[in-house]
Design an enzyme around this catalytic site. Sequence first.
Site, PDB file in Angstrom:
ATOM      1  N   ASP A  10       6.288  74.397  74.654  1.00  9.59           N
ATOM      2  CA  ASP A  10       7.431  74.331  73.564  1.00  9.59           C
ATOM      3  C   ASP A  10       7.421  73.876  72.967  1.00  9.59           C
ATOM      4  O   ASP A  10       6.758  72.291  73.421  1.00  9.59           O
ATOM      5  CB  ASP A  10       8.682  74.005  74.818  1.00  9.59           C
ATOM      6  CG  ASP A  10       9.792  73.906  74.324  1.00  9.59           C
ATOM      7  OD1 ASP A  10       9.876  73.538  73.519  1.00  9.59           O
ATOM      8  OD2 ASP A  10      10.287  73.650  74.985  1.00  9.59           O
ATOM      9  N   GLY A  32      16.374  81.255  68.472  1.00  9.33           N
ATOM     10  CA  GLY A  32      15.523  80.588  68.588  1.00  9.33           C
ATOM     11  C   GLY A  32      14.294  79.530  68.616  1.00  9.33           C
ATOM     12  O   GLY A  32      15.475  78.437  70.080  1.00  9.33           O
ATOM     13  N   ASP A  34      14.619  76.909  65.942  1.00  6.73           N
ATOM     14  CA  ASP A  34      15.362  76.390  65.544  1.00  6.73           C
ATOM     15  C   ASP A  34      17.139  75.456  66.671  1.00  6.73           C
ATOM     16  O   ASP A  34      16.932  74.875  67.138  1.00  6.73           O
ATOM     17  CB  ASP A  34      16.482  76.859  64.719  1.00  6.73           C
ATOM     18  CG  ASP A  34      17.118  76.630  63.581  1.00  6.73           C
ATOM     19  OD1 ASP A  34      17.269  75.356  63.817  1.00  6.73           O
ATOM     20  OD2 ASP A  34      17.478  77.246  63.366  1.00  6.73           O
TER      21      ASP A  34
HETATM   22  P1  ADP Z   1      12.007  83.077  62.955  1.00  7.03           P
HETATM   23  O1  ADP Z   1      13.461  82.959  62.377  1.00  7.03           O
HETATM   24  O2  ADP Z   1      11.297  82.384  61.836  1.00  7.03           O
HETATM   25  O3  ADP Z   1      11.154  84.262  63.229  1.00  7.03           O
HETATM   26  P2  ADP Z   1      12.115  82.378  65.519  1.00  7.03           P
HETATM   27  O4  ADP Z   1      13.004  81.009  66.537  1.00  7.03           O
HETATM   28  O5  ADP Z   1      13.212  83.092  66.013  1.00  7.03           O
HETATM   29  O6  ADP Z   1      11.909  82.038  64.166  1.00  7.03           O
HETATM   30  O7  ADP Z   1      10.605  82.987  66.235  1.00  7.03           O
HETATM   31  C1  ADP Z   1       9.719  81.662  65.869  1.00  7.03           C
HETATM   32  C2  ADP Z   1       8.702  81.565  67.247  1.00  7.03           C
HETATM   33  O8  ADP Z   1       9.381  80.903  67.867  1.00  7.03           O
HETATM   34  C3  ADP Z   1       8.577  82.955  68.207  1.00  7.03           C
HETATM   35  O9  ADP Z   1       6.849  82.969  68.366  1.00  7.03           O
HETATM   36  C4  ADP Z   1       9.740  82.327  69.199  1.00  7.03           C
HETATM   37  O10 ADP Z   1       9.141  82.643  70.163  1.00  7.03           O
HETATM   38  C5  ADP Z   1       8.486  81.217  68.895  1.00  7.03           C
HETATM   39  N1  ADP Z   1       9.707  80.188  70.174  1.00  7.03           N
HETATM   40  C6  ADP Z   1      10.534  79.561  70.423  1.00  7.03           C
HETATM   41  N2  ADP Z   1      11.681  78.862  71.108  1.00  7.03           N
HETATM   42  C7  ADP Z   1      10.567  78.094  71.158  1.00  7.03           C
HETATM   43  C8  ADP Z   1       9.904  76.776  71.376  1.00  7.03           C
HETATM   44  N3  ADP Z   1      11.131  76.675  72.118  1.00  7.03           N
HETATM   45  N4  ADP Z   1       9.296  76.650  71.134  1.00  7.03           N
HETATM   46  C9  ADP Z   1       8.206  76.798  70.334  1.00  7.03           C
HETATM   47  N5  ADP Z   1       8.243  78.367  70.174  1.00  7.03           N
HETATM   48  C10 ADP Z   1       9.148  78.636  69.926  1.00  7.03           C
END
Ligand code: ADP
Length: 174
Positions: A10, A32, A34
């Site tokens: 994470d 996600g 963000d």
């Molecule tokens: P995008 O809109 O750029 O596709 P997302 O947030 O939907 O961004 O996904 C980008 C990646 O971040 C995905 O692989 C998702 O599983 C991952 N992700 C989600 N939460 C976390 C977190 N807390 N730490 C790291 N990666 C994360």
Amino acid sequence: MERLKITQGDITQCQVDAIVNAANTSLLGGGGVDGAIHRAAGPELLAECRTLGGCPTGEAKATKAYRLPCRYVIHTPGPIWHGGTADENRLLASCYRNCLAQASALGCKTVAFPSISTGVYHFPVAHAARIAIDTIQAYLQTHDEITCVTMVCFDAATLAAYQQALEETEPKHA
Ligand code: ADP
């Protein structure tokens, strides 16, 4: 010592100088990674983001990190995957390069990235991993000030894709 590491975890828990946020062009928060970053940082992060006036795809803007255990958050809107014909490759490489340039300018030595664009933006993960690894390695070759970049993969499939991409770039020592 390897300066590019791939881990599963994470990103909000990373104790590095800067973490990267896979944001959208409004910089006003989303789902996600963000959403996770804004929840962990607290409402002051959104308040600072509101002052930035958004950010074009492929560029990057930095803020403070508030309650996160890092010093800065570098926000970058990745490209939405439209099948590969909408300049997606160049824009994704540009995200990684511009985030690293921001990190250098802020005096950061350690940076953690999520897998930009491979969540709701649907960039194919094997292809995104290849671009991320190549772009980060090219930057590190010409920028000694960054000592460690970590790719923080949230799930096992993403981890496998980035490990595979890294293996493909490393010469095999017999
Ligand atoms: P995008 O809109 O750029 O596709 P997302 O947030 O939907 O961004 O996904 C980008 C990646 O971040 C995905 O692989 C998702 O599983 C991952 N992700 C989600 N939460 C976390 C977190 N807390 N730490 C790291 N990666 C994360």
